[in-house]
Design a protein around this motif. Structure first.
Motif, PDB file in Angstrom:
ATOM      1  N   HIS A 102      17.766   4.585  -6.051  1.00 17.26           N
ATOM      2  CA  HIS A 102      16.073   4.938  -6.782  1.00 17.26           C
ATOM      3  C   HIS A 102      15.407   4.235  -5.883  1.00 17.26           C
ATOM      4  CE1 HIS A 102      12.615   6.183  -8.066  1.00 17.26           C
ATOM      5  NE2 HIS A 102      12.131   4.978  -8.588  1.00 17.26           N
ATOM      6  N   LYS A 103      14.582   4.033  -4.879  1.00  8.51           N
ATOM      7  CA  LYS A 103      13.747   2.658  -4.405  1.00  8.51           C
ATOM      8  C   LYS A 103      12.008   2.349  -4.952  1.00  8.51           C
ATOM      9  CE  LYS A 103      16.832   2.674  -0.406  1.00  8.51           C
ATOM     10  NZ  LYS A 103      16.945   1.811   1.362  1.00  8.51           N
ATOM     11  N   GLN A 104      12.098   1.836  -5.590  1.00  5.37           N
ATOM     12  CA  GLN A 104      10.458   1.343  -6.419  1.00  5.37           C
ATOM     13  C   GLN A 104      10.134   0.679  -5.059  1.00  5.37           C
ATOM     14  OE1 GLN A 104      11.582  -1.263  -9.423  1.00  5.37           O
ATOM     15  NE2 GLN A 104      10.645   0.865 -10.733  1.00  5.37           N
ATOM     16  N   ASP A 105       8.554   1.332  -5.030  1.00  3.86           N
ATOM     17  CA  ASP A 105       7.726   0.588  -4.330  1.00  3.86           C
ATOM     18  C   ASP A 105       7.200  -0.971  -3.928  1.00  3.86           C
ATOM     19  OD1 ASP A 105       5.553  -0.229  -2.073  1.00  3.86           O
ATOM     20  OD2 ASP A 105       5.057   1.222  -1.734  1.00  3.86           O
ATOM     21  N   THR A 106       7.609  -2.209  -3.452  1.00  4.72           N
ATOM     22  CA  THR A 106       7.939  -3.250  -4.102  1.00  4.72           C
ATOM     23  C   THR A 106       6.275  -3.725  -3.690  1.00  4.72           C
ATOM     24  OG1 THR A 106       8.307  -4.206  -1.989  1.00  4.72           O
ATOM     25  CG2 THR A 106      10.123  -3.672  -3.727  1.00  4.72           C
ATOM     26  N   PHE A 157       7.713  11.947 -12.045  1.00  8.47           N
ATOM     27  CA  PHE A 157       8.048  12.083 -10.855  1.00  8.47           C
ATOM     28  C   PHE A 157       7.296  10.986  -9.822  1.00  8.47           C
ATOM     29  CE2 PHE A 157       7.393  16.827 -12.680  1.00  8.47           C
ATOM     30  CZ  PHE A 157       8.090  17.664 -12.469  1.00  8.47           C
ATOM     31  N   ASN A 158       6.429   9.959  -9.928  1.00  9.09           N
ATOM     32  CA  ASN A 158       6.232   8.797  -8.574  1.00  9.09           C
ATOM     33  C   ASN A 158       6.294   8.294  -8.976  1.00  9.09           C
ATOM     34  OD1 ASN A 158       4.729   8.161  -6.605  1.00  9.09           O
ATOM     35  ND2 ASN A 158       2.781   7.962  -8.254  1.00  9.09           N
ATOM     36  N   SER A 159       7.874   7.778  -9.432  1.00  8.10           N
ATOM     37  CA  SER A 159       8.684   6.717 -10.354  1.00  8.10           C
ATOM     38  C   SER A 159       8.622   5.660  -8.918  1.00  8.10           C
ATOM     39  CB  SER A 159       9.731   7.388 -10.682  1.00  8.10           C
ATOM     40  OG  SER A 159      10.523   7.542  -9.701  1.00  8.10           O
ATOM     41  N   GLU A 160       8.185   6.281  -7.939  1.00  2.00           N
ATOM     42  CA  GLU A 160       8.629   4.966  -7.003  1.00  2.00           C
ATOM     43  C   GLU A 160       7.109   3.820  -6.563  1.00  2.00           C
ATOM     44  OE1 GLU A 160       8.510   8.523  -5.645  1.00  2.00           O
ATOM     45  OE2 GLU A 160      11.238   8.511  -5.500  1.00  2.00           O
ATOM     46  N   LYS A 161       6.053   4.215  -7.603  1.00  2.00           N
ATOM     47  CA  LYS A 161       4.996   3.654  -7.600  1.00  2.00           C
ATOM     48  C   LYS A 161       4.279   3.411  -9.316  1.00  2.00           C
ATOM     49  CE  LYS A 161       3.235   5.099  -2.774  1.00  2.00           C
ATOM     50  NZ  LYS A 161       2.226   5.510  -1.975  1.00  2.00           N
TER      51      LYS A 161
END
Length: 355
Positions: A28-32, A172-176
């Motif tokens: 998993h990659k988050q939007d930094t 569902f939008n765990s990146e942001k």
């Protein structure tokens, strides 16, 4: 009832295994640009907090506007805690000299309230085991014939409520969108974002009194069809959905709100204090909803915020027109300080679990 309990536990095990397989397969990659995470081996989050936990028990007959509302006498908890690599440990203390000032009016509540809130990147797992003993009727003038000049609250020291509940939610939008930012305090949501949520939940609730929950001087004599309920056991399983959003102003000030609604089936058993009334049980349906609200200031090294968690579990009973609602929750003020360590903490058991 035992089959519903077994079904809930088996479902939880299956979902947790599936979650683990998915997260192992896909990194998993988050939007930094949106989220800064402080969950590495060199990050340590410390907190000082005060908290108020509560339990409410409501009996409702849909033919009447008034409801019997029982509540625990709320206690202030002061504590400290740490978070390291997604694991959080808190220690809170109850100070009797702070909490005893209103016991004469509202009685004394004894309780055990253990909660687990485990926030992964894509999933949120909440579980709690609570037992509260000692309630008071909050609205006697609305529901009973108590004299209007009498401002006292009827105290029920022997009423006990026990809850065991868990829920699992997919983000569902765990990146942001960060759940951890407002409610675990080891991430920083730097821009506004939100996400739809989907999950499941399982609840067991048990209530018991030394006499009927329905006061002898209730205004409506056929409230709950005149059934002198003094025990109930409820098991329910449901599917939930909802939405969460964090509004961020000037990168540091935030307001987070999460709301979910669950629909499911229940097994409900009622027992009467009156020996001439038979025990009643049956399959019914339930509607549960939960809210989480957080607000405050967040930055790379410091955070101060208010966080609240409430769950309303409303179950129809086999009696016509009747519903029982359990409402546990807490309100917490957090003061957070984050540190960067020179080297990882060496705790073999903890590190093995988190690895």
């Amino acid at each position: 009832m035992k089959y519903l309990m077994l079904l809930g536990l088996l479902t939880l095990v299956h979902v947790l295994r599936a979650q683990s397989d998915i997260e192992d397969k896909y990194e998993h990659k988050q939007d930094t640009n949106y989220i800064a995470s402080y969950t590495s081996e060199l990050d340590l989050t410390t907190r000082f907090y005060n908290s108020v936990k509560f339990s409410r028990y409501v009996l409702r007959d849909s033919r009447y506007e008034e409801r019997l509302r029982y509540a625990s006498n709320e206690n202030l908890i002061i504590g400290v805690g740490v978070s390291y690599r997604r694991a959080t440990f808190n220690l809170g203390l109850n100070f009797p000299f702070v909490n005893s000032w209103d016991e004469k009016d509202k009685g004394k509540t004894k309780y055990l309230d253990a909660q687990i809130h485990y926030y992964l990147d894509k999933f949120v797992f909440d579980a709690w085991l609570s037992t509260y003993k000692g309630y008071y009727l909050t609205n006697p003038h609305e529901t009973t014939t108590q004299d209007e000049m009498d401002s006292s609250f009827p105290i029920r020291p022997e009423i006990r409520n026990t809850n065991f509940s868990f829920n699992l939610v997919r983000i569902f939008n765990s990146e942001k969108f960060s759940f951890r930012s407002a409610f675990a305090q080891d991430e920083w949501q730097k821009k506004s974002a939100g996400s739809f949520l989907l999950g499941m939940e399982y609840n067991m609730m048990f209530s018991k009194g030394d006499s009927s929950f329905i006061p002898f001087n209730t205004k409506e004599t056929d409230f709950f069809d005149g059934y002198e309920i003094n025990k109930n056991a409820i098991v329910n399983l449901g599917v939930s959905g909802g939405y969460g959003h964090t509004f961020v102003v000037a990168q540091h000030f935030y307001f987070s709100i999460v709301a979910t609604v669950a629909f499911g089936g229940s097994f409900t058993a009622l027992e009467s204090y009156d020996d001439t009334q038979e025990d009643i049980d049956g399959l019914t349906f339930n509607v549960n909803y939960s809210t989480k609200v957080g607000l405050g200031y967040n930055s790379e090294t410091f955070q101060v915020g208010l966080a609240t968690v409430q769950t309303f579990m409303t179950n129809h009973t086999p009696l016509d027109h009747s519903k029982i609602t359990e409402n546990p929750g807490n309100v917490r003020i957090n003061l957070i300080k984050r540190f960067v360590l020179n080297k990882p903490i060496r705790l073999p058991i903890l590190n093995k679990i988190l690895d």
